[in-house]
Scaffold this active site. Sequence first.
Site, PDB file in Angstrom:
ATOM      1  N   THR A 391       0.879  -1.141   0.000  1.00  0.00           N
ATOM      2  CA  THR A 391       0.000   0.000   0.000  1.00  0.00           C
ATOM      3  C   THR A 391       0.915   1.188   0.000  1.00  0.00           C
ATOM      4  OG1 THR A 391      -1.616  -1.289   1.143  1.00  0.00           O
ATOM      5  CG2 THR A 391      -1.739   1.079   1.523  1.00  0.00           C
ATOM      6  N   ASP A 433      -9.529  -8.786   1.167  1.00  0.00           N
ATOM      7  CA  ASP A 433      -9.707  -8.125   2.475  1.00  0.00           C
ATOM      8  C   ASP A 433     -11.067  -8.431   3.095  1.00  0.00           C
ATOM      9  OD1 ASP A 433      -7.270  -7.039   2.962  1.00  0.00           O
ATOM     10  OD2 ASP A 433      -7.757  -5.016   2.307  1.00  0.00           O
ATOM     11  N   GLY A 484      -0.574  -3.630   5.560  1.00  0.00           N
ATOM     12  CA  GLY A 484      -1.664  -4.566   5.875  1.00  0.00           C
ATOM     13  C   GLY A 484      -2.150  -4.377   7.301  1.00  0.00           C
TER      14      GLY A 484
HETATM   15  O1  DON Z   1      -6.820  -2.136   3.253  1.00  0.00           O
HETATM   16  C1  DON Z   1      -6.061  -2.897   3.811  1.00  0.00           C
HETATM   17  O2  DON Z   1      -6.034  -3.074   5.005  1.00  0.00           O
HETATM   18  C2  DON Z   1      -5.026  -3.644   2.977  1.00  0.00           C
HETATM   19  N1  DON Z   1      -5.537  -3.856   1.653  1.00  0.00           N
HETATM   20  C3  DON Z   1      -3.743  -2.873   2.967  1.00  0.00           C
HETATM   21  C4  DON Z   1      -2.654  -3.584   2.227  1.00  0.00           C
HETATM   22  C5  DON Z   1      -1.311  -3.113   2.564  1.00  0.00           C
HETATM   23  O3  DON Z   1      -1.110  -2.241   3.372  1.00  0.00           O
HETATM   24  C6  DON Z   1      -0.199  -3.809   1.906  1.00  0.00           C
HETATM   25  N2  DON Z   1       1.039  -3.138   2.181  1.00  0.00           N
HETATM   26  N3  DON Z   1       2.026  -3.484   2.612  1.00  0.00           N
END
Ligand code: DON
Length: 579
Positions: A391, A433, A484
């Site tokens: 992300t 998710d 995440g």
């Molecule tokens: O919205 C969420 O919680 C996840 N899709 C975020 C994914 C994420 O942060 C991946 N990064 N390292």
Amino acid sequence: MNKSIPSSSLFLSLALIFVCLFSNTVFGQPFFKAHPQINPYHYEVTKEKSFDHAAVSSANALASMVGAAMMQEGGNAFDAAIAVQLSLAVVFPEAGNIGGGGFMLARKANGELIGIDYREAAPSKASRDMYLDEKGNPYPEKSTRGAAASGIPGSIAGMFGTHAYAKLPFAKLIEPAIELAEFGFVLSESEAKGLNTNRNNFTKFSSAASALTKKENWKAGDTLFQPELAQTLKRIQEKGAAGFYEGPTANYIVKEMANSGGIISLEDLKNYKPKFRKPLEFDYKGHHIIGFAPPSSGGILLAQMMKMIAPYDISKLGNNTAAEVSLMVEAQRRAYADRAEHMGDPDYWKVPTKTLISDAYAKQRMSDYQEGVKGSSKITNAGQIHESEQTTHFSVIDNEGNMVAITTTLNDSYGNKTIVAGAGFILNNEMDDFSIKPGVPNMYGAVGGEANSIQAGKRMLSSMTPTLVTLNNKPYLSIGTPGGTTIPNQVYEGLVDMIDLKMSLKQSIDGPRFHHQWIPDTIMLESDFPEATELALKAMGYTTMRRGHFGRMDGVQISADGKRIAAGDKRGDDSVAGY
Ligand code: DON
């Protein structure tokens, strides 16, 4: 009759050809021509800097510089944020995106709070058990790879929603992204590595070859040109959001769906709308913290955890000591248990937000906490409520004091690994998710139940935690990170480092992290976390596990003398810019 071309015409034709060729490089790049200080073929990373007026911190130096330039030209933090999001979609395809979604949290200089939810939504043909076979077992990879893993992208709608607060025309804000796609930019080592590692997946899950797969072995210093992406961005420049959600781009997306069992339809795209969400607010030790509401779990988790530890003097426990980590982990355990049970899209599930973030509930949840004693995730379940891994995050603060925090994602690195043929961008794998089956962990090991089950139109629960802080009712900090399910914990730890332990923004961003998410009952530790503390935690009965890096936190802070101090995470290419 002399049929040869008269010399004057020959001269004119040559001049015309020259002008055409010349204009392609000179007039074809109006943004970069007007900003020679930003060179897409040669740029440096700036990790920390103080600016007099305005600053940006993001995952990529070019994107940060583009954002700063927009503010210098009369735009505000919203203009900068839009330009950064769009530029990241080109220069940071790992997570920057137009095929994903995110959350925009802002506090205007006049104190008005804005939360725009541009999270992806489940397509209209989505259903509760769509990722399970006839025996009820999850199909391998179906929720993570290929078109079937995609939610309806929200980023372009989100940026048009954000534009209501901006000053400059959208066509101007998207221009740098177009030029970066069309005329290329130089890859960093980590970007080249990311493309090489994912090459086989791109080929396997996309219907056609693309700019990202043009070379087999990308190297730092190579120039990446993305002509199809440039055309997509130009359609958005000309037609607005319809340039993405309708017409050729929408057709390309739907065509790509057919290649690997995707279900996003033309109607799904046309109907997608961003939603306003009222930001969550709470106080912690003299600071006023503003977080994102569901479908992000981030704001609630942050409020819960900080309220649970508020009665304790963290500075006496000491930075990264077993006593500090144990206290903070026990709050993490309790809050994440509630995440699994109670949180989901508030339009489909009644999230008991008011109770979850109340002082009384925090006190009740910690009533069985004993200092120095390890808790247990078998005993700690979600509270009873009665109520009437890529992300990217970026932060901007402008000259007027407007603060913006955006966390945006494709979910996994390079999303579902599917590059939309003809349109040149990567699709998200955000459907993972959702809780695809009660108790079955998603790619971050998070479990969930009914609150986060799949329904057509519903938005999947997120951990993204864009966060703003005010001090004495004045703008103070914009911060966030990818990672995440570790995201809320990283922000929580970063804020405690700054507020309780009086660290600088940069120190708190770079500090080693720990993470507990209820299930598994394990403390994950970043590779540079102090070993002595790990041993002490083990002696207390905790199970620990080492994990590489958790995230890439970026932030901008206003100092007591009004300077904008920007800091980018040491963990990546993150870089700051401003003026
Ligand atoms: O919205 C969420 O919680 C996840 N899709 C975020 C994914 C994420 O942060 C991946 N990064 N390292």
